[in-house]
Design a protein around this motif. Structure first.
Motif, PDB file in Angstrom:
ATOM      1  N   MET A  97      48.976  28.218  37.644  1.00  0.00           N
ATOM      2  CA  MET A  97      48.816  29.412  37.397  1.00  0.00           C
ATOM      3  C   MET A  97      50.016  29.638  38.318  1.00  0.00           C
ATOM      4  SD  MET A  97      46.211  28.859  35.483  1.00  0.00           S
ATOM      5  CE  MET A  97      45.288  30.773  35.342  1.00  0.00           C
ATOM      6  N   ARG A 105      52.742  29.396  38.481  1.00  0.00           N
ATOM      7  CA  ARG A 105      54.200  28.994  37.829  1.00  0.00           C
ATOM      8  C   ARG A 105      55.067  30.416  38.321  1.00  0.00           C
ATOM      9  NH1 ARG A 105      57.108  24.280  39.553  1.00  0.00           N
ATOM     10  NH2 ARG A 105      55.196  23.002  39.599  1.00  0.00           N
ATOM     11  N   ASN A 106      53.951  30.947  36.985  1.00  0.00           N
ATOM     12  CA  ASN A 106      55.015  32.237  36.239  1.00  0.00           C
ATOM     13  C   ASN A 106      55.224  33.428  37.108  1.00  0.00           C
ATOM     14  OD1 ASN A 106      52.702  32.812  37.228  1.00  0.00           O
ATOM     15  ND2 ASN A 106      51.727  32.557  34.672  1.00  0.00           N
ATOM     16  N   THR A 154      56.700  32.729  40.657  1.00  0.00           N
ATOM     17  CA  THR A 154      57.887  32.146  41.281  1.00  0.00           C
ATOM     18  C   THR A 154      59.553  32.475  40.750  1.00  0.00           C
ATOM     19  OG1 THR A 154      57.926  30.403  39.898  1.00  0.00           O
ATOM     20  CG2 THR A 154      56.824  30.155  41.685  1.00  0.00           C
ATOM     21  N   SER A 155      59.445  32.535  39.705  1.00  0.00           N
ATOM     22  CA  SER A 155      61.317  32.853  39.491  1.00  0.00           C
ATOM     23  C   SER A 155      61.524  33.586  38.767  1.00  0.00           C
ATOM     24  CB  SER A 155      61.481  31.839  38.049  1.00  0.00           C
ATOM     25  OG  SER A 155      60.725  31.894  37.520  1.00  0.00           O
ATOM     26  N   HIS A 156      60.763  35.174  37.717  1.00  0.00           N
ATOM     27  CA  HIS A 156      61.618  35.940  37.156  1.00  0.00           C
ATOM     28  C   HIS A 156      61.128  36.943  37.561  1.00  0.00           C
ATOM     29  CE1 HIS A 156      61.856  32.490  35.262  1.00  0.00           C
ATOM     30  NE2 HIS A 156      60.827  32.585  34.222  1.00  0.00           N
ATOM     31  N   LEU A 210      48.991  24.646  31.657  1.00  0.00           N
ATOM     32  CA  LEU A 210      48.525  26.780  31.781  1.00  0.00           C
ATOM     33  C   LEU A 210      48.122  26.474  30.196  1.00  0.00           C
ATOM     34  CD1 LEU A 210      51.865  28.610  32.649  1.00  0.00           C
ATOM     35  CD2 LEU A 210      49.750  28.345  33.632  1.00  0.00           C
ATOM     36  N   ARG A 248      52.832  33.768  29.922  1.00  0.00           N
ATOM     37  CA  ARG A 248      54.491  33.397  30.473  1.00  0.00           C
ATOM     38  C   ARG A 248      55.110  33.110  28.782  1.00  0.00           C
ATOM     39  NH1 ARG A 248      58.629  31.584  32.542  1.00  0.00           N
ATOM     40  NH2 ARG A 248      59.523  29.219  33.256  1.00  0.00           N
TER      41      ARG A 248
END
Lengths: 310, 615
Positions: free
Chosen positions: A1, A3-4, A6-8, B400, B408
């Motif tokens: 969850m 994850r989104n 983290t990087s952008h 997800l 995402r």
């Protein structure tokens, strides 16, 4: 969850409205009439085919209800009677109403053939997929097994099995299915083997997907169009096989009769051109032609959508 | 070369081609195009896919593709009005006046008949020559096209000659009836750089020799610069610019032409800072061998595709892998992805061994290495929507679902610069560049650390390909992913990579920094590749050809040593007694690149700078 996030950090999300806008349009497309979508989807010939097939399918279910007489009832003293108000399609060699005989026979011909074709196509496709997706040995064993089966002519196979075990509805269905499984297997396997080499399958493999997922999501949907066309062809073959068996007296047993048996029963009327022998033959012909028209247009539609994809 | 006083051989006026028939919506593909070609001139039609260049080329033959029709205008070849001819007249026209050379030669030949039968067929079919005369004519054409063994090559079958040779044979088939006009439709697009220049030189030679009027369709400005006297730049079915080659290249008048030129002359991106050279590399490959076919007792497969390849990719950097087709580039990517078994060697991801078999890898290992294929058409499942395609890796690796996955997915689409509305479409409704972006987005959905890019821009137009390269560079800055970038095109590799390895026949012949490619000395094979990239100036081909015509030095009998230089059969700098006897040793060039060659760095520098000066 999480994850989104983290990087952008620099990513700007689209506002909600652009994402929703297409959704608002979607129902409009759905509300377009079923009829006009059908007309768009099929050619004129395809529509005719569809109409004939739907007609016979309906008759298979409601035939006994709408028939003017009970199936085996002796209704006239006249044998091989011609077209008349009481007997629209004349009478058969025992004076039974031909229209009712055909309406009652539809469920045997269409129902039996449909069940047998579904069985043959589903089983064949399943094993074809298994053979293509699994390793070399499974493929090898399955292929040789079905090769052995395909080397026996289907009519001879049917004759032998029925001679050995006697004729009954389940037996007929099994024999017809058995005879046409290897063909469905061959076609589905070769389709699946081709799809397995495509890059989206390679990507799925590299992603670590299980074989079952690859078979179900990546391969099966992309071979369903040709398999449907094959289903239609196989249906016609099975109708003809069952009619042939019935004509030889090995099919559906009296007093019940499918269309093939009707032709055989009334073969004596051929010399006088009696409707009793013509009409069941016409029924067989319309069904096979109708199914062929339908699958031809399906196949063309599939080809067009594939072409568009490239 | 061309006389300006010559009469017009081709006259196209107000040509309009539409797709679809009247009751249905009609799309205009070619919207009123005019141009003329003088006798003996070579005209290039250039533009992206969808610009209508092939459609116009086919209209010269009086042909419209299925579903299309020529709606207006006139096409005159010589004194014939092509569009007013009936079917029989057009057939006669195609038999002797206009000939067509298609892009895919392998699809244009029947594998069951000999080449000679097929090359002479047009002449025999239209009863223009006797079989003996046609044979003679074909052999002289083979000679003009610089085909090896012109007397006997006709007895072979199409699968027995190489792709570049087949393309030249296709031209022979077109030229056998002495047509006044030849239409070349992207004839070298599918070929390697080294093969491309051989084919181009042959085409150019034969067109000049026979004085044929030619129309050359291509999307590659550099190729066109070598072939054409005049260039017509097309975009969206309209002529954007029409001028002499030198003028279009040096002083383009149109904005779109400038854009095309800019996409061809790519600036180099900033190199990633080699910050952590001492840290564990993200990917390390040691002495990798792999291949196909039956595996013998020593564990070596029957067909060896990769031979003792070692490489390292640092975190956040990009490694370019260059080579011709058949050099093992794609196999290298597939071995790393686990799609092809390896025979020897280790693949280490972050210092940990990556199992050879896919089934032995962990979910995390799957996630960290993603692969993006060349052909965007077959890399996306046509029966699923873009949303489904992107959702799968998110769900698979990160679990997800629902709103989080939706969010995402929008992020990813934004990242690859696609509109969110595309999510509900199927791949069939997308353009090539859009599909390649979806392809990238799918790889990014896994949050990978290494993306294996297998010729991701090769199938795309110059402008679209340049946009994808920009996107890759941007993603690297933002996400710190590493790429292994496989390509046969040196200019794209130069544009994006930090380090480069050059593969030839499965061997790594040169490995070094990107700058190693920009000036000599380099390995002779790298030199060949670098020199084969067409330069964006007319006359490049002629000067290069004069240089390349020298015969290769003779080689004596070969020793049995197993690791002889694999490039010795094509090398212009080979040394008898060395290259055929002992395996080359590893040398370090001043640029820091490692090569496998018998020549010293000074030798190579001298030879290669000499070539550059003459070129």
């Amino acid at each position: 969850m999480n994850r989104n996030v983290t990087s952008h950090a620099t990513t700007v999300l689209y506002d909600q409205p652009p994402a929703d806008a297409p959704q608002e349009q979607a129902p409009v497309v759905v509300r377009r009439g079923l009829m006009s979508r059908l007309v768009n989807r099929f050619s004129v010939l395809g529509l005719i085919g569809l109409f004939i097939v739907v007609f016979w399918l309906v008759i298979a279910f409601v035939g006994p209800v709408v028939a003017p007489y009970k199936g085996g009832a002796f209704t006239s003293t006249e044998v091989f009677g011609s077209y008349s108000a009481a007997h629209l399609l004349g009478t058969d060699y025992l004076g039974r109403d031909m229209l009712s005989r055909i309406l009652y026979g539809t469920q045997y011909t269409v129902g039996l053939a449909l069940a047998a074709t579904v069985a043959a196509s589903v089983i064949g496709t399943f094993f074809g997929l298994v053979a293509a997706v699994s390793g070399r040995w499974v493929d090898e064993v399955l292929s040789r097994l079905f090769d052995a089966l395909i080397s026996i002519p289907s009519k001879i196979l049917a004759l032998v099995v029925i001679a050995a075990f006697g004729s009954s509805i389940p037996m007929l269905m099994m024999v017809a299915a058995l005879a046409y499984i290897p063909g469905a297997f061959r076609i589905s396997r070769s389709l699946a083997v081709n799809i397995m080499t495509l890059e989206y399958v390679q990507v799925a493999k590299a992603r670590g997907e299980k074989l079952f997922y690859i078979a179900r999501v990546e391969v099966l949907p992309n071979m369903i169009h040709p398999m449907l066309a094959d289903f239609g062809l196989r249906f016609v073959f099975i109708v003809l096989l069952l009619s042939g068996l019935s004509f030889l007296g090995l099919g559906v047993q009296p007093p019940n009769a499918d269309w093939g048996s009707l032709v055989r029963e009334n073969i004596g009327g051929l010399a006088e051109g009696a409707p009793a022998v013509l009409m069941p033959a016409v029924a067989i012909a319309t069904l096979t032609v109708g199914v062929n028209l339908l699958i031809d247009s399906l196949r063309r539609h599939g080809a067009r959508s594939h072409g568009g994809g490239q | 070369m061309t006389s300006n006083t010559g009469t017009n051989m081709i006259e196209v006026k107000g040509l309009r081609v539409v797709a679809g028939a009247a009751p249905d919506p009609v799309v205009e593909i070619v919207k009123g195009v005019d141009f003329t070609v003088k006798k003996g001139e070579v005209l290039a039609l250039i533009g992206e896919s969808g610009s209508g260049k092939t459609t116009i080329a086919l209209a010269l033959l009086g042909h419209a593709r299925g579903g299309c029709s020529i709606a207006g205008g006139s096409v005159k070849i010589g004194d014939t009005d092509v569009l007013s001819l009936d079917a029989k007249g057009r057939r006669a026209l195609r038999s002797r006046t206009v000939a067509y050379v298609a892009q895919s030669a392998s699809a244009g030949f029947n594998p069951a008949r000999t080449i000679m039968d097929q090359v002479t067929e047009p002449a025999l079919l239209h009863k223009l020559m006797t079989p003996a005369v046609a044979r003679e004519k074909a052999i002289s054409l083979f000679r003009s096209l610089a085909l090896p063994n012109p007397e006997t090559i006709g007895d072979r079958y199409p699968h027995q000659v190489s792709g570049g040779q087949l393309q030249r044979l296709m031209a022979a088939m077109a030229l056998i009836t002495d047509p006044a006009v030849v239409v070349f439709d992207e004839p070298t697009t599918a070929l390697d750089v080294t093969t491309q220049i051989e084919v181009l030189a042959a085409f150019k030679g034969v067109v000049r020799e026979l004085g044929t009027t030619a129309v050359y369709v291509s999307h590659d400005l550099a190729v066109v610069a070598q072939m054409a006297d005049r260039i017509v730049v097309l975009n969206g079915g309209r002529v954007r610019e029409n001028g002499a080659t030198a003028q279009v290249l040096d002083a383009p008048a149109d904005e779109y032409t400038r854009q095309l030129l800019a996409a061809t002359r790519r600036p180099e991106v900033e190199r990633a800072t080699p910050d952590d050279a001492r840290k564990v590399p993200l990917l390390e490959i040691r002495n990798l061998s792999a291949g196909y076919g039956r595996i013998d007792a020593n564990g070596v497969p029957a067909v060896r595709v990769l031979d003792d390849v070692s490489l390292k990719i640092a975190r956040g950097s990009t490694l370019g892998v260059i080579g011709e087709s058949g050099s093992g580039k794609t196999t290298l990517a597939r071995v790393i992805a686990g799609l092809v078994d390896r025979a020897h060697g280790d693949v280490l991801l972050d210092g940990e061994s990556l199992p050879a078999k896919l089934s032995e890898r962990t979910l995390d290992q799957y996630r960290r290495v993603q692969i993006v294929f060349q052909n965007a058409d077959t890399a996306l499942n046509p029966s699923r929507t873009i949303a489904d395609i992107l959702a799968r890796p998110m769900n698979f690796y990160h679990g997800l679902r629902g709103a989080a996955a939706q969010k995402r997915m929008l992020e990813l689409l934004d990242l690859v610069k696609l509109p969110a509305s595309i999510a509900k479409r199927q791949p069939g409704g997308l353009s090539g560049g859009q599909k390649q972006r979806v392809n990238l987005a799918r790889a990014l959905a896994a949050n990978p650390e290494l993306i294996l890019c297998d010729e991701v821009t090769s199938a795309l137009d110059t402008v679209v390909g340049a946009a994808i390269l920009d996107l890759l560079a941007e993603l690297r800055r933002e996400l710190n992913v590493s790429y292994m970038f496989i390509s046969h095109d040196i200019s794209t590799v130069r544009a994006i990579c930090d380090e480069v390895i050059v593969l030839y026949a499965g061997q790594c012949v040169e490995a070094g920094q990107r700058d190693a490619l920009s000036h000599p000395p380099y390995h002779p094979y790298t030199g060949l590749l670098v020199d084969s990239v067409p330069a964006l100036r007319p006359g490049w081909l002629d000067s290069r050809r004069a240089m390349a015509l020298g015969a290769l030095p003779a080689l004596g009998p070969e020793s049995d040593a197993p690791e002889l230089c694999s490039f010795r059969s094509r090398c212009a700098a080979r040394i008898d007694g060395k290259c055929n006897v002992t395996p080359p040793a590893k040398k370090t060039l001043p640029s820091g690149a490692h090569i496998l060659c018998h020549h010293s760095a000074d030798d190579l520098a001298r030879m290669q700078s000499m070539e550059t000066v003459t070129a």
